[in-house]
Write a protein that holds these residues in place. Sequence first.
Motif, short mmCIF file in Angstrom:
data_model
loop_
_atom_site.label_atom_id
_atom_site.label_comp_id
_atom_site.label_asym_id
_atom_site.label_seq_id
_atom_site.Cartn_x
_atom_site.Cartn_y
_atom_site.Cartn_z
N LYS A 35 66.40 96.73 -18.86
CA LYS A 35 65.47 95.75 -18.32
C LYS A 35 64.79 94.92 -19.41
O LYS A 35 64.62 93.72 -19.26
N SER A 36 64.44 95.56 -20.52
CA SER A 36 63.56 94.90 -21.49
C SER A 36 64.18 94.60 -22.85
O SER A 36 63.60 93.83 -23.61
N CYS A 37 65.31 95.22 -23.18
CA CYS A 37 65.83 95.12 -24.54
C CYS A 37 67.25 94.58 -24.66
O CYS A 37 67.61 94.00 -25.67
N GLN A 46 75.11 96.79 -29.30
CA GLN A 46 75.94 96.14 -30.31
C GLN A 46 75.27 94.94 -30.98
O GLN A 46 75.78 94.43 -31.96
N GLY A 47 74.14 94.52 -30.46
CA GLY A 47 73.46 93.36 -31.02
C GLY A 47 73.87 92.09 -30.32
O GLY A 47 74.96 92.00 -29.76
N ALA A 48 73.01 91.12 -30.33
CA ALA A 48 73.26 89.80 -29.76
C ALA A 48 72.36 88.86 -30.55
O ALA A 48 72.61 88.63 -31.73
N ILE A 49 71.29 88.40 -29.96
CA ILE A 49 70.30 87.61 -30.69
C ILE A 49 69.58 88.51 -31.69
O ILE A 49 69.30 88.13 -32.81
N GLY A 50 69.30 89.74 -31.24
CA GLY A 50 68.65 90.74 -32.09
C GLY A 50 69.70 91.61 -32.75
O GLY A 50 70.88 91.59 -32.39
N ILE A 69 58.75 98.83 -31.54
CA ILE A 69 58.72 98.48 -30.12
C ILE A 69 57.32 98.07 -29.70
O ILE A 69 57.14 97.08 -28.99
N ASN A 70 56.32 98.82 -30.15
CA ASN A 70 54.95 98.52 -29.74
C ASN A 70 54.37 97.28 -30.41
O ASN A 70 53.72 96.46 -29.76
N ASN A 74 59.14 90.45 -37.22
CA ASN A 74 59.18 89.01 -37.46
C ASN A 74 59.69 88.22 -36.25
O ASN A 74 59.07 87.26 -35.83
N ARG A 75 60.83 88.61 -35.71
CA ARG A 75 61.44 87.86 -34.60
C ARG A 75 61.29 88.54 -33.25
O ARG A 75 61.53 87.92 -32.22
N MET A 76 60.91 89.80 -33.24
CA MET A 76 60.79 90.53 -31.98
C MET A 76 59.32 90.66 -31.57
O MET A 76 58.50 91.16 -32.35
#
Length: 96
Positions: A35-37, A46-50, A69-70, A74-76
Amino acid sequence: MNRLGATFSLTLLLLTGCSSGASTATLDGEAIYNKSCSTCHGAELQGAIGPALVSIKNKYTEADVLKLINEGSNRMPGHLVSEKEAEIVTKWLLKK
């Protein structure tokens, strides 16, 4: 008065049953991840944007993952899930 008490008790029982099912669904690490990641980190980690999260346990401790996570990085962005959900998804990720 008896009828009112019985109606109240039945309503309370039904509402309790409904809410417990909903909270159980959100306590599943894979469901929280999906749902969130997964949009950024991929459905299979496997990664995508992150970045990829495969074998994340080789790079980060549980405390590190929980902090990421909390609080985010930098990008998340942080705080995408509740603290309890963050704990659950952290434990799930470290088992992958």
